[in-house]
Structures are given as C-alpha cells and as structure tokens.
Design a protein around this motif. Structure first.
Motif, mmCIF file in Angstrom:
data_model
loop_
_atom_site.group_PDB
_atom_site.id
_atom_site.type_symbol
_atom_site.label_atom_id
_atom_site.label_comp_id
_atom_site.label_asym_id
_atom_site.label_seq_id
_atom_site.Cartn_x
_atom_site.Cartn_y
_atom_site.Cartn_z
ATOM 1 N N LEU A 75 0.865 -1.186 0.000
ATOM 2 C CA LEU A 75 0.000 0.000 0.000
ATOM 3 C C LEU A 75 0.897 1.230 0.000
ATOM 4 O O LEU A 75 1.908 1.262 0.712
ATOM 5 N N TYR A 76 0.517 2.219 -0.752
ATOM 6 C CA TYR A 76 1.215 3.502 -0.701
ATOM 7 C C TYR A 76 0.189 4.565 -0.355
ATOM 8 O O TYR A 76 -0.788 4.769 -1.080
ATOM 9 N N GLN A 77 0.393 5.208 0.779
ATOM 10 C CA GLN A 77 -0.528 6.239 1.252
ATOM 11 C C GLN A 77 0.009 7.605 0.827
ATOM 12 O O GLN A 77 1.162 7.931 1.083
ATOM 13 N N LEU A 78 -0.843 8.409 0.198
ATOM 14 C CA LEU A 78 -0.449 9.732 -0.288
ATOM 15 C C LEU A 78 -1.016 10.813 0.626
ATOM 16 O O LEU A 78 -2.228 11.032 0.656
ATOM 17 N N LYS A 79 -0.153 11.473 1.379
ATOM 18 C CA LYS A 79 -0.498 12.663 2.174
ATOM 19 C C LYS A 79 -1.727 12.479 3.064
ATOM 20 O O LYS A 79 -2.501 13.395 3.265
ATOM 21 N N ASN A 80 -1.947 11.287 3.598
ATOM 22 C CA ASN A 80 -3.097 10.976 4.450
ATOM 23 C C ASN A 80 -4.430 11.236 3.754
ATOM 24 O O ASN A 80 -5.438 11.477 4.406
ATOM 25 N N LYS A 81 -4.458 11.230 2.430
ATOM 26 C CA LYS A 81 -5.681 11.510 1.686
ATOM 27 C C LYS A 81 -6.194 10.286 0.923
ATOM 28 O O LYS A 81 -7.382 10.099 0.793
ATOM 29 N N MET A 82 -5.294 9.500 0.364
ATOM 30 C CA MET A 82 -5.689 8.344 -0.428
ATOM 31 C C MET A 82 -4.578 7.309 -0.400
ATOM 32 O O MET A 82 -3.470 7.608 0.028
ATOM 33 N N PHE A 83 -4.889 6.099 -0.851
ATOM 34 C CA PHE A 83 -3.848 5.083 -0.966
ATOM 35 C C PHE A 83 -4.040 4.302 -2.266
ATOM 36 O O PHE A 83 -5.138 4.211 -2.813
ATOM 37 N N ILE A 84 -2.939 3.779 -2.722
ATOM 38 C CA ILE A 84 -2.911 2.920 -3.904
ATOM 39 C C ILE A 84 -2.369 1.579 -3.432
ATOM 40 O O ILE A 84 -1.398 1.532 -2.686
ATOM 41 N N SER A 85 -3.015 0.486 -3.861
ATOM 42 C CA SER A 85 -2.562 -0.831 -3.415
ATOM 43 C C SER A 85 -2.333 -1.739 -4.612
ATOM 44 O O SER A 85 -2.949 -1.578 -5.670
ATOM 45 N N ALA A 86 -1.443 -2.681 -4.413
ATOM 46 C CA ALA A 86 -1.184 -3.720 -5.408
ATOM 47 C C ALA A 86 -0.840 -4.986 -4.633
ATOM 48 O O ALA A 86 -0.142 -4.931 -3.619
ATOM 49 N N GLY A 87 -1.371 -6.111 -5.091
ATOM 50 C CA GLY A 87 -1.121 -7.347 -4.370
ATOM 51 C C GLY A 87 -1.319 -8.565 -5.242
ATOM 52 O O GLY A 87 -1.835 -8.478 -6.360
ATOM 53 N N ALA A 88 -0.918 -9.696 -4.702
ATOM 54 C CA ALA A 88 -1.085 -10.978 -5.386
ATOM 55 C C ALA A 88 -1.782 -11.936 -4.432
ATOM 56 O O ALA A 88 -1.441 -11.993 -3.248
ATOM 57 N N GLN A 89 -2.785 -12.636 -4.941
ATOM 58 C CA GLN A 89 -3.554 -13.575 -4.122
ATOM 59 C C GLN A 89 -3.557 -14.933 -4.821
ATOM 60 O O GLN A 89 -3.752 -15.019 -6.037
ATOM 61 N N TYR A 90 -3.355 -15.972 -4.040
ATOM 62 C CA TYR A 90 -3.387 -17.316 -4.600
ATOM 63 C C TYR A 90 -4.837 -17.766 -4.698
ATOM 64 O O TYR A 90 -5.585 -17.743 -3.731
ATOM 65 N N ASN A 91 -5.247 -18.176 -5.880
ATOM 66 C CA ASN A 91 -6.610 -18.605 -6.132
ATOM 67 C C ASN A 91 -6.655 -20.130 -6.094
ATOM 68 O O ASN A 91 -5.986 -20.805 -6.887
ATOM 69 N N GLN A 92 -7.481 -20.703 -5.183
ATOM 70 C CA GLN A 92 -7.590 -22.155 -5.011
ATOM 71 C C GLN A 92 -8.245 -22.829 -6.225
ATOM 72 O O GLN A 92 -7.900 -23.956 -6.572
ATOM 73 N N PHE A 93 -9.167 -22.132 -6.866
ATOM 74 C CA PHE A 93 -9.909 -22.749 -7.970
ATOM 75 C C PHE A 93 -9.058 -22.858 -9.235
ATOM 76 O O PHE A 93 -9.074 -23.874 -9.911
ATOM 77 N N THR A 94 -8.351 -21.817 -9.566
ATOM 78 C CA THR A 94 -7.549 -21.824 -10.796
ATOM 79 C C THR A 94 -6.129 -22.286 -10.550
ATOM 80 O O THR A 94 -5.365 -22.475 -11.503
ATOM 81 N N LYS A 95 -5.756 -22.447 -9.294
ATOM 82 C CA LYS A 95 -4.405 -22.868 -8.896
ATOM 83 C C LYS A 95 -3.338 -21.928 -9.483
ATOM 84 O O LYS A 95 -2.291 -22.354 -9.950
ATOM 85 N N SER A 96 -3.638 -20.623 -9.463
ATOM 86 C CA SER A 96 -2.683 -19.614 -9.944
ATOM 87 C C SER A 96 -2.828 -18.343 -9.104
ATOM 88 O O SER A 96 -3.736 -18.231 -8.277
ATOM 89 N N ALA A 97 -1.961 -17.414 -9.332
ATOM 90 C CA ALA A 97 -1.984 -16.153 -8.584
ATOM 91 C C ALA A 97 -2.822 -15.124 -9.332
ATOM 92 O O ALA A 97 -2.717 -14.996 -10.557
#
Length: 183
Positions: A150-172
């Motif tokens: 997460l990157y928080q900008l001046k206590n006003k907003m944030f931008i996030s990026a992430g990876a999640q493992y999916n059990q159904f497709t067996k991929s990220a």
C-alpha cells in the motif's frame, strides 16, 4: 485503440487524485510564559540628607546574631542613631530603603532582585506525510492468502497492489486498488 483510451483515463484519474491530495499544512502555536529571577546592578543612589533620630537597643541572640530593637524613649542601654531614607535605581527596578547608622553615611552599594516575565513562542508546521506499507491478508472462510503493498499519499488516499493465490484456478491473481479518504 480502446486500450490506449482506457490507460489514458486511468492516468488522468490518478493525476487528479494525486493533485487532490495536496493539502495545506497545519500550524500549531504553543506559548509558554515563565518568570525568571534577574539580578541587576545599582545605577543611581539617591540619599536624603535629612535624617530622623531614633533610639535602638543592640542585643546578641542565642545564635550569635546582632539584633536591633527600636524603642520610643531612651534608657541606659539605648544607642542614639540616625535613620536615612534612600532610593536605589537600577535598569528595571527600584528599591526603597531605610538605613540606620550611628556614624556618617558615606556609600550605599548592592544588587536588586526582581522577577522578569519571559515569553517563549514555538510554532510547529505539520504537513501530511506519505507512507509505504506491506500487508498480508488471509480470508476467514477460505485459504486464499494475499500479499501486497500500500502507498498512502499525504493521508488523503492510498494505492494498493497485491497478489492472491486462487484455489480454484491454482494460480496467482494480481489485484490493484485505490482508496480515497471520505472524512
């Protein structure tokens, strides 16, 4: 062509949101008042040449200190003395003194102590800060862990990026997010 237009709109949206995050700085002012004891030197001495005759008894107390007791009428143990009024002036204070002496008054010296008001003002300018965070997420009802930043900008907003493992497709699955401060 449609993809370029979507990318352009996303970039414009991000720039507008970042510009919205630029806020004014907050200013906090603290004022502290204290009284400081100051020692000043005598700059002028005014001595009245008119004196008053007084009668005193001089004793030595148990601690070995001389004690002067003023009496209205003289007796065998009294001493005749002269009482002078004097004014001592310094840079910032005045002292009114009465001096009792049995001889000629030649000089008066001393210091004057007084309290001086001292004011200290401290001004703090506080700017909203940005920050970079790492997060981990584990849903309660399934085992699909997520890891991201997460990157928080001046206590006003944030931008996030992430990876999640999916059990159904067996991929990220890659995720991107945007959050805006409401209140």
């Amino acid at each position: 062509m449609k993809d370029w237009f979507t990318y352009f709109l996303v970039i414009v949206l991000i720039i507008v949101l970042i510009k919205q995050c630029e806020g004014n700085e907050r200013t906090i002012t603290n004022t502290k008042i204290e009284y400081v004891k100051v020692t000043d030197t005598v700059t002028k001495t005014k001595i009245d040449t008119i004196f008053k005759k007084v009668f005193v008894n001089k004793y030595v107390d148990k601690q070995g200190e001389n004690v002067i007791v003023y009496v209205e009428k003289p007796n065998d143990s009294t001493i005749e003395a002269n009482k002078y009024n004097t004014t001592l002036l310094s840079n910032n204070a005045t002292a009114e003194l009465e001096i009792t002496t049995t001889g000629e008054l030649l000089d008066v010296q001393g210091v004057i102590n007084y309290n001086q008001k001292q004011t200290t003002t401290e001004t703090l300018k506080i700017r909203d800060a940005s920050g970079f965070y790492i997060y981990a997420n584990m849903p309660v009802n399934s085992a699909q862990p997520e890891l991201g930043v997460l990157y928080q900008l001046k206590n006003k907003m944030f931008i996030s990026a992430g990876a999640q493992y999916n059990q159904f497709t067996k991929s990220a699955d890659l995720k991107v997010g945007l959050g805006v401060k409401i209140f």
